[in-house]
Design an enzyme around this catalytic site. Structure first.
Site, PDB file in Angstrom:
ATOM      1  N   ASP A  29     -11.217   3.201   3.996  1.00 42.44           N
ATOM      2  CA  ASP A  29     -11.652   1.807   3.920  1.00 42.44           C
ATOM      3  C   ASP A  29     -13.184   1.717   3.856  1.00 42.44           C
ATOM      4  O   ASP A  29     -13.723   0.659   3.539  1.00 42.44           O
ATOM      5  CB  ASP A  29     -11.165   1.038   5.164  1.00 42.44           C
ATOM      6  CG  ASP A  29     -10.013   0.095   4.853  1.00 42.44           C
ATOM      7  OD1 ASP A  29      -9.798  -0.210   3.663  1.00 42.44           O
ATOM      8  OD2 ASP A  29      -9.336  -0.333   5.811  1.00 42.44           O
ATOM      9  N   LYS A  63       0.848  -1.208   0.000  1.00 41.55           N
ATOM     10  CA  LYS A  63       0.000   0.000   0.000  1.00 41.55           C
ATOM     11  C   LYS A  63       0.878   1.251   0.000  1.00 41.55           C
ATOM     12  O   LYS A  63       0.626   2.204  -0.742  1.00 41.55           O
ATOM     13  CB  LYS A  63      -0.936   0.002   1.214  1.00 41.55           C
ATOM     14  CG  LYS A  63      -2.116  -0.951   1.049  1.00 41.55           C
ATOM     15  CD  LYS A  63      -2.903  -1.178   2.328  1.00 41.55           C
ATOM     16  CE  LYS A  63      -3.955  -2.255   2.077  1.00 41.55           C
ATOM     17  NZ  LYS A  63      -4.652  -2.698   3.291  1.00 41.55           N
ATOM     18  N   GLN A  81      -4.890  -1.305   9.537  1.00 39.16           N
ATOM     19  CA  GLN A  81      -4.843  -2.644   8.956  1.00 39.16           C
ATOM     20  C   GLN A  81      -5.493  -3.661   9.899  1.00 39.16           C
ATOM     21  O   GLN A  81      -5.141  -3.742  11.077  1.00 39.16           O
ATOM     22  CB  GLN A  81      -3.379  -3.020   8.673  1.00 39.16           C
ATOM     23  CG  GLN A  81      -3.201  -4.351   7.978  1.00 39.16           C
ATOM     24  CD  GLN A  81      -3.762  -4.364   6.553  1.00 39.16           C
ATOM     25  OE1 GLN A  81      -3.556  -3.429   5.781  1.00 39.16           O
ATOM     26  NE2 GLN A  81      -4.469  -5.419   6.212  1.00 39.16           N
TER      27      GLN A  81
END
Ligand code: NAD
Length: 290
Positions: free
Chosen positions: A121, A54, A98
């Site tokens: 997200d 990422k 994460q």
């Protein structure tokens, strides 16, 4: 019939390039780069790999990457305090924590603490609610990537029968909402669904997000249907999806694993970061052109 194989890798590369161009335009207009902060707690090997890729993709798209690595024994209060600092930091447009988090940390509490405007997200209840009620939202990356692949193939999904197998907050539920937003007739199947095969047989679009290797069988699929395989299952023979590869003999189009949905997730994360940056800075980003 042999299915057209949907090249998610190529589509994702195109999306990353478009986001890169739009990020450069943002930087000219705003006088700063869009910024994405990624938080990793602990040393989970797979998570560390995701975080590294990422970060690399963020920099390659002309964005600022901020990485925060915390030890596995970090307590919830310390993580929440970091999230608060990132919420308040003007250089940060997107925050990604994460998952999974270590078991002593309440994931829901952490997600709920992220500023919804920076929730790239799309997991915050405000964004889930905005998506469900048809308002502008930051949408979870994997299902939005699936929708992009579907719309590339079928510019209008209106009236199509769609089945989503799986009802997680990360993939299944938002996928169902997105397809409903495109005026599909949506069935959501899950671990308690009776006779999944009968439901799948009706579907023009099948999205499998189950986490069971080769779960969807060829004789379940309507000839010519479009099949999107979200599954990433590590087996002794390598990465396999949730769809039996033999489905390619029946489907009209199908995503491979690897090289289908997988590469879309990070590309959409970059897209969401740019969209969040544009909305926060009041800089116009042509979201439809991405
Ligand atoms: P999850 O475990 O949270 O959810 C799985 C869902 O499948 C559940 O809703 C459950 O009801 C359903 N299910 C389980 N057994 C079933 C059965 N026998 N019949 C019907 N439904 C059943 O998983 P998730 O996070 O939604 O991920 C699903 C898959 O997608 C996994 O393989 C995961 O690795 C993969 N994934 C891929 C990406 C990507 O970037 N491509 C992103 C996220 C998840």
């Amino acid at each position: 019939m042999t299915a057209t194989i949907i090249d998610g890798k190529a589509f994702a590369a195109g999306l990353r390039a478009r986001v890169g161009d739009a990020a450069a335009a943002f930087t000219r207009a705003a006088g700063r780069r869009p910024g994405l902060a990624v938080v990793l707690v602990g040393e989970d090997a797979a998570s560390a790999v995701y975080v590294r890729s990422k970060g690399k993709a963020t920099v390659a798209a002309g964005m600022e990457s901020f990485e925060h690595r915390l030890p596995a024994d970090t307590d919830e209060a310390a993580l929440l305090a970091l999230v608060e600092r990132l919420n308040a930091d003007d250089a940060v447009d997107g925050i990604l924590v994460q998952l999974p988090l270590p078991p002593h940390i309440d994931e829901r509490a952490v997600i709920a603490r992220i500023d919804p405007a920076k929730d790239v997200d799309g997991f915050h209840p405000v964004n889930a609610g905005r998506l469900a009620t048809g308002l502008d939202a930051l949408v979870p990356c994997t299902p939005l990537g699936c929708l992009m692949l579907l719309k590339d193939l079928h510019p209008s999904l209106s009236g199509m029968e769609a089945i989503v197998i799986g009802r997680s907050n990360i993939v299944g539920k938002p996928m169902g909402q997105l397809l409903l937003g495109e005026s599909c007739t949506v069935t959501t199947a899950h671990s308690r669904t009776r006779d999944i095969a009968a439901h799948v047989r009706r579907a023009d679009i099948v999205v499998a997000a189950v986490g069971i290797p080769a779960f969807v069988k060829p004789d379940w699929v309507k000839p010519g249907a479009t099949v999107i395989d979200v599954g990433i299952n590590r087996t002794e023979t390598g990465l396999v999806g949730d769809v039996d590869p033999a489905v390619a003999a029946v489907a009209g189009a199908m995503t491979p694993v690897p090289g289908g949905v997988g590469p879309m997730t990070i590309a959409v994360l970059l897209r969401n970061t740019l969209v969040a940056a544009g909305r926060r800075a009041g800089v116009t980003v042509d979201e439809g052109a991405l």
